[in-house]
Design a protein around this motif. Structure first.
Motif, PDB file in Angstrom:
ATOM      1  N   GLU A  17       0.833  -1.207   0.000  1.00 43.90           N
ATOM      2  CA  GLU A  17       0.000   0.000   0.000  1.00 43.90           C
ATOM      3  C   GLU A  17       0.872   1.263   0.000  1.00 43.90           C
ATOM      4  O   GLU A  17       0.600   2.225  -0.714  1.00 43.90           O
ATOM      5  CB  GLU A  17      -0.930  -0.001   1.222  1.00 43.90           C
ATOM      6  N   LEU A  18       1.940   1.214   0.799  1.00 40.71           N
ATOM      7  CA  LEU A  18       2.869   2.353   0.849  1.00 40.71           C
ATOM      8  C   LEU A  18       3.522   2.563  -0.516  1.00 40.71           C
ATOM      9  O   LEU A  18       3.663   3.690  -0.992  1.00 40.71           O
ATOM     10  CB  LEU A  18       3.952   2.104   1.913  1.00 40.71           C
ATOM     11  N   LYS A  19       3.885   1.452  -1.132  1.00 41.64           N
ATOM     12  CA  LYS A  19       4.550   1.525  -2.441  1.00 41.64           C
ATOM     13  C   LYS A  19       3.601   2.138  -3.475  1.00 41.64           C
ATOM     14  O   LYS A  19       3.987   3.000  -4.267  1.00 41.64           O
ATOM     15  CB  LYS A  19       4.978   0.109  -2.856  1.00 41.64           C
ATOM     16  N   LYS A  20       2.353   1.714  -3.446  1.00 47.02           N
ATOM     17  CA  LYS A  20       1.358   2.228  -4.394  1.00 47.02           C
ATOM     18  C   LYS A  20       1.131   3.726  -4.167  1.00 47.02           C
ATOM     19  O   LYS A  20       1.107   4.524  -5.112  1.00 47.02           O
ATOM     20  CB  LYS A  20       0.042   1.458  -4.250  1.00 47.02           C
ATOM     21  N   ALA A  21       0.982   4.129  -2.907  1.00 44.78           N
ATOM     22  CA  ALA A  21       0.761   5.548  -2.596  1.00 44.78           C
ATOM     23  C   ALA A  21       1.984   6.386  -2.987  1.00 44.78           C
ATOM     24  O   ALA A  21       1.847   7.501  -3.507  1.00 44.78           O
ATOM     25  CB  ALA A  21       0.451   5.719  -1.112  1.00 44.78           C
ATOM     26  N   SER A  22       3.179   5.834  -2.761  1.00 46.57           N
ATOM     27  CA  SER A  22       4.421   6.538  -3.131  1.00 46.57           C
ATOM     28  C   SER A  22       4.480   6.753  -4.640  1.00 46.57           C
ATOM     29  O   SER A  22       4.899   7.810  -5.123  1.00 46.57           O
ATOM     30  CB  SER A  22       5.652   5.751  -2.681  1.00 46.57           C
ATOM     31  N   GLN A  23       4.045   5.745  -5.365  1.00 43.60           N
ATOM     32  CA  GLN A  23       4.041   5.818  -6.830  1.00 43.60           C
ATOM     33  C   GLN A  23       3.093   6.942  -7.295  1.00 43.60           C
ATOM     34  O   GLN A  23       3.444   7.744  -8.164  1.00 43.60           O
ATOM     35  CB  GLN A  23       3.576   4.475  -7.385  1.00 43.60           C
ATOM     36  N   LEU A  24       1.924   7.004  -6.684  1.00 38.49           N
ATOM     37  CA  LEU A  24       0.952   8.038  -7.058  1.00 38.49           C
ATOM     38  C   LEU A  24       1.488   9.430  -6.714  1.00 38.49           C
ATOM     39  O   LEU A  24       1.330  10.379  -7.475  1.00 38.49           O
ATOM     40  CB  LEU A  24      -0.389   7.795  -6.354  1.00 38.49           C
ATOM     41  N   LYS A  32      -4.530  14.445  -0.767  1.00 46.68           N
ATOM     42  CA  LYS A  32      -5.994  14.491  -0.801  1.00 46.68           C
ATOM     43  C   LYS A  32      -6.545  13.605  -1.936  1.00 46.68           C
ATOM     44  O   LYS A  32      -7.509  12.850  -1.759  1.00 46.68           O
ATOM     45  CB  LYS A  32      -6.433  15.942  -0.992  1.00 46.68           C
ATOM     46  N   THR A  33      -5.898  13.697  -3.090  1.00 43.68           N
ATOM     47  CA  THR A  33      -6.327  12.899  -4.253  1.00 43.68           C
ATOM     48  C   THR A  33      -6.087  11.411  -3.990  1.00 43.68           C
ATOM     49  O   THR A  33      -6.923  10.578  -4.338  1.00 43.68           O
ATOM     50  CB  THR A  33      -5.560  13.353  -5.522  1.00 43.68           C
ATOM     51  N   ILE A  34      -4.949  11.110  -3.384  1.00 43.66           N
ATOM     52  CA  ILE A  34      -4.647   9.694  -3.081  1.00 43.66           C
ATOM     53  C   ILE A  34      -5.702   9.146  -2.119  1.00 43.66           C
ATOM     54  O   ILE A  34      -6.204   8.034  -2.289  1.00 43.66           O
ATOM     55  CB  ILE A  34      -3.215   9.546  -2.496  1.00 43.66           C
ATOM     56  N   ARG A  35      -6.054   9.947  -1.114  1.00 54.23           N
ATOM     57  CA  ARG A  35      -7.078   9.519  -0.154  1.00 54.23           C
ATOM     58  C   ARG A  35      -8.404   9.249  -0.868  1.00 54.23           C
ATOM     59  O   ARG A  35      -9.044   8.220  -0.651  1.00 54.23           O
ATOM     60  CB  ARG A  35      -7.273  10.581   0.926  1.00 54.23           C
ATOM     61  N   SER A  36      -8.805  10.157  -1.773  1.00 51.40           N
ATOM     62  CA  SER A  36     -10.102   9.930  -2.425  1.00 51.40           C
ATOM     63  C   SER A  36     -10.037   8.740  -3.381  1.00 51.40           C
ATOM     64  O   SER A  36     -11.004   7.990  -3.519  1.00 51.40           O
ATOM     65  CB  SER A  36     -10.623  11.202  -3.095  1.00 51.40           C
ATOM     66  N   LYS A  37      -8.887   8.502  -4.015  1.00 53.92           N
ATOM     67  CA  LYS A  37      -8.732   7.296  -4.849  1.00 53.92           C
ATOM     68  C   LYS A  37      -8.866   6.042  -3.986  1.00 53.92           C
ATOM     69  O   LYS A  37      -9.457   5.051  -4.401  1.00 53.92           O
ATOM     70  CB  LYS A  37      -7.361   7.286  -5.548  1.00 53.92           C
ATOM     71  N   PHE A  44      -6.471   0.154  -2.627  1.00 54.14           N
ATOM     72  CA  PHE A  44      -5.753  -0.752  -1.730  1.00 54.14           C
ATOM     73  C   PHE A  44      -6.482  -2.088  -1.575  1.00 54.14           C
ATOM     74  O   PHE A  44      -6.098  -2.926  -0.767  1.00 54.14           O
ATOM     75  CB  PHE A  44      -5.516  -0.103  -0.358  1.00 54.14           C
ATOM     76  N   ALA A  45      -7.554  -2.250  -2.336  1.00 54.11           N
ATOM     77  CA  ALA A  45      -8.298  -3.522  -2.393  1.00 54.11           C
ATOM     78  C   ALA A  45      -8.654  -4.078  -1.014  1.00 54.11           C
ATOM     79  O   ALA A  45      -8.224  -5.163  -0.627  1.00 54.11           O
ATOM     80  CB  ALA A  45      -7.496  -4.555  -3.187  1.00 54.11           C
ATOM     81  N   VAL A  46      -9.432  -3.310  -0.263  1.00 60.13           N
ATOM     82  CA  VAL A  46      -9.900  -3.800   1.044  1.00 60.13           C
ATOM     83  C   VAL A  46     -11.422  -3.890   1.046  1.00 60.13           C
ATOM     84  O   VAL A  46     -12.092  -3.347   0.170  1.00 60.13           O
ATOM     85  CB  VAL A  46      -9.407  -2.904   2.215  1.00 60.13           C
ATOM     86  N   ASN A  47     -11.951  -4.598   2.052  1.00 56.08           N
ATOM     87  CA  ASN A  47     -13.357  -4.969   1.999  1.00 56.08           C
ATOM     88  C   ASN A  47     -14.345  -3.934   2.508  1.00 56.08           C
ATOM     89  O   ASN A  47     -15.449  -3.833   2.011  1.00 56.08           O
ATOM     90  CB  ASN A  47     -13.578  -6.272   2.777  1.00 56.08           C
ATOM     91  N   SER A  57      -5.527   6.643   5.583  1.00 58.43           N
ATOM     92  CA  SER A  57      -4.995   7.645   6.511  1.00 58.43           C
ATOM     93  C   SER A  57      -3.615   7.240   7.035  1.00 58.43           C
ATOM     94  O   SER A  57      -2.714   8.072   7.167  1.00 58.43           O
ATOM     95  CB  SER A  57      -6.021   7.912   7.615  1.00 58.43           C
ATOM     96  N   THR A  58      -3.392   5.951   7.301  1.00 59.01           N
ATOM     97  CA  THR A  58      -2.082   5.492   7.782  1.00 59.01           C
ATOM     98  C   THR A  58      -1.006   5.669   6.720  1.00 59.01           C
ATOM     99  O   THR A  58       0.079   6.193   6.991  1.00 59.01           O
ATOM    100  CB  THR A  58      -2.153   3.999   8.189  1.00 59.01           C
ATOM    101  N   VAL A  59      -1.299   5.223   5.513  1.00 57.97           N
ATOM    102  CA  VAL A  59      -0.305   5.274   4.438  1.00 57.97           C
ATOM    103  C   VAL A  59       0.018   6.723   4.072  1.00 57.97           C
ATOM    104  O   VAL A  59       1.182   7.083   3.874  1.00 57.97           O
ATOM    105  CB  VAL A  59      -0.817   4.465   3.213  1.00 57.97           C
ATOM    106  N   ILE A  60      -1.004   7.565   4.042  1.00 58.02           N
ATOM    107  CA  ILE A  60      -0.776   8.977   3.712  1.00 58.02           C
ATOM    108  C   ILE A  60       0.053   9.642   4.820  1.00 58.02           C
ATOM    109  O   ILE A  60       0.979  10.409   4.541  1.00 58.02           O
ATOM    110  CB  ILE A  60      -2.109   9.699   3.443  1.00 58.02           C
TER     111      ILE A  60
END
Length: 198
Positions: A17-24, A32-37, A44-47, A57-60
């Protein structure tokens, strides 16, 4: 100074998840955009909705304190470097985990005693409870859970080998360029807890 929290017990390593957010973030998206995505597109493919928000919020929170060089290394660096920098992002945002790494992990490295026992964890948490009224109010289950999560995070990052009874430290070797960068930006304390002596 950061407040003590036990948040890591429900939001541990989150490496992918950190890697994906870092990439974005590298691509120019703001937090803010990452959070809304994360919430609208479930990147992050969660249920559950709650989990989407928690992880976002943690990853951001973890990527907010990272510069472009570090973000790029998390995304494009070697697996070992990327995982080390994921630990660095937790150290920068979780005071209790940082203090554990400093007072237990780093001490063991310096003494060349590469085994962390349950007793080491218990002594650490007991000492923290004596130093902090906030931690003193936590239930035994919280400490038990934190111990499991610290082991899991360090194991997933390649910092330890975890067996049933004890934990064996795997001393880290970090790319010289990354070491230099962390020194240059004044982050020696984090380097030292990961590497022992520098």
């Amino acid at each position: 100074m950061l407040q003590y929290t036990s948040i890591l017990k429900s939001r541990p390593y989150l490496y992918l998840e950190l890697k994906k957010a870092s990439q974005l973030k590298n691509q120019g998206l703001d937090e803010k955009t990452i959070r809304s995505k994360a919430i609208e597109e479930n990147i992050f493919a969660v249920n559950t909705e709650a989990r989407k928000r928690e992880i976002a919020s943690t990853v951001i929170n973890r990527i907010e304190g990272l510069d472009n060089y570090i973000l790029d290394k998390i995304v494009n660096g070697s697996l070992q470097t990327s995982k080390q920098l994921a630990i660095y992002s937790i150290l920068k945002t979780d005071r209790l985990f940082f203090e554990f790494m400093k007072e237990v992990y780093k001490e063991k490295l310096l003494l060349k005693d590469f085994i962390i026992t349950d007793k080491d964890f218990n002594v650490f948490f007991r000492r923290k409870a004596e130093q902090s009224d906030q931690i003193a109010e936590w239930k035994d289950y919280t400490f038990y859970k934190l111990k499991q999560v610290y082991k899991r995070v360090l194991s997933e990052a390649g910092f330890i080998k975890n067996s049933k009874k004890e934990v064996e430290i795997i001393p880290q070797i970090m790319e010289e360029e990354v070491v230099q960068h962390l020194k240059n930006i004044g982050d020696m304390p984090y380097l030292e807890v990961m590497l022992g002596e520098i």
